[in-house]
Write a protein that holds these residues in place. Structure first.
Motif, PDB file in Angstrom:
ATOM      1  N   THR A  37      43.354 -57.714  45.041  1.00  0.00           N
ATOM      2  CA  THR A  37      44.381 -56.926  45.038  1.00  0.00           C
ATOM      3  C   THR A  37      44.232 -56.571  43.186  1.00  0.00           C
ATOM      4  O   THR A  37      44.059 -55.693  42.547  1.00  0.00           O
ATOM      5  CB  THR A  37      45.629 -57.259  45.326  1.00  0.00           C
ATOM      6  N   SER A 145      50.818 -62.463  40.464  1.00  0.00           N
ATOM      7  CA  SER A 145      49.835 -61.501  39.385  1.00  0.00           C
ATOM      8  C   SER A 145      49.765 -62.394  37.992  1.00  0.00           C
ATOM      9  O   SER A 145      50.894 -62.649  37.608  1.00  0.00           O
ATOM     10  CB  SER A 145      50.347 -60.230  39.402  1.00  0.00           C
ATOM     11  N   SER A 153      50.188 -55.055  36.484  1.00  0.00           N
ATOM     12  CA  SER A 153      49.468 -55.969  37.146  1.00  0.00           C
ATOM     13  C   SER A 153      48.022 -55.961  36.721  1.00  0.00           C
ATOM     14  O   SER A 153      47.497 -54.680  36.637  1.00  0.00           O
ATOM     15  CB  SER A 153      49.592 -55.744  38.851  1.00  0.00           C
ATOM     16  N   GLU A 182      49.783 -54.780  44.611  1.00  0.00           N
ATOM     17  CA  GLU A 182      49.912 -55.868  45.290  1.00  0.00           C
ATOM     18  C   GLU A 182      49.880 -56.182  46.903  1.00  0.00           C
ATOM     19  O   GLU A 182      49.873 -55.053  47.512  1.00  0.00           O
ATOM     20  CB  GLU A 182      51.388 -56.487  45.026  1.00  0.00           C
ATOM     21  N   SER A 183      49.592 -57.155  47.328  1.00  0.00           N
ATOM     22  CA  SER A 183      49.422 -57.101  48.819  1.00  0.00           C
ATOM     23  C   SER A 183      50.593 -56.772  49.738  1.00  0.00           C
ATOM     24  O   SER A 183      51.724 -56.793  49.188  1.00  0.00           O
ATOM     25  CB  SER A 183      49.222 -58.735  49.257  1.00  0.00           C
TER      26      SER A 183
END
Length: 217
Positions: A37, A145, A153, A182-183
């Protein structure tokens, strides 16, 4: 002190550098590494002092929970309790991958990692560098992150270096990461499970595997 930067590829891992990175993490230091990611800022998830270093480096409030990264599914049982039956199906489909699941935490996870909560967020990244350094560090690595809070990020090691150099010990560089998002975070402590943060894995994808999920509004 400037961070050591070591370049490698997912197909040709520098195992000596990964071993050194694992040792740094075991000793309470910080190592940035790629996931599928974004680049993550790694610290020993079971060491509350390492968690405080992550919060300080990012300028992040210490009540904002950190995600614990694992490399092997059986390790989930060490950091989480009362794991719902649906977890096996979700892990079979989406782990390793950009899914974070929230469970009740076990006693080994310090409140410094969970932001004072009785729950723990857990993810298993698919990036080979991430998996190797997590195993080298003992299996449990907090890795938000690798950027200062409020900044974009990071999807390259260069982004990490520009933002955090001097605050961390090592950067493992394997080029640009794929998703840049992001996840997805799925809360497994409620029924039906609830999406707390949208990401690459969608509600429709979950529902094909486990049936209904809800979405935090």
């Amino acid at each position: 002190m400037r961070a050591e930067v070591v370049s490698m590829t997912a197909d040709n891992l520098d195992m000596e550098a990964i071993r050194r990175g694992g040792d740094i993490l075991k000793q309470g230091g910080l190592v940035a590494f790629p996931t599928e990611t974004v680049y993550g800022l790694g610290g020993d998830a079971l060491n509350p002092q390492a968690s405080m270093k992550i919060y300080a480096a990012k300028g992040r409030p210490s009540d904002n929970p950190l995600i614990v990264h694992i490399a092997d599914y059986e390790d989930l049982k060490a950091v989480a309790v009362n794991i719902p039956a649906k977890t096996d199906a979700l892990a079979a489909h989406f782990w390793p991958g950009p899914l974070t699941m929230i469970f009740e935490k076990s006693e080994v996870v310090p409140y410094g990692t969970t932001g004072g909560l009785d729950t723990v967020a857990v993810r298993m990244p698919s990036d080979p560098v991430a998996a190797a350094v997590i195993r080298a560090a003992g299996g449990f690595v907090s890795a938000p992150s690798a950027n200062t809070s409020g900044r974009p990020s990071p999807t390259t090691a260069q982004h990490v270096s520009e933002d955090l150099d001097g605050k961390i010990d090592m950067i493992l560089d394997s080029g640009s990461v794929d998703i840049g998002l992001e996840s997805t975070i799925l809360d497994m402590t409620v029924e039906p499970p609830m999406i707390l943060r949208p990401g690459a894995i969608t509600a429709d994808m979950f529902e094909e595997v486990i049936g209904p999920v809800s979405v935090d509004e």
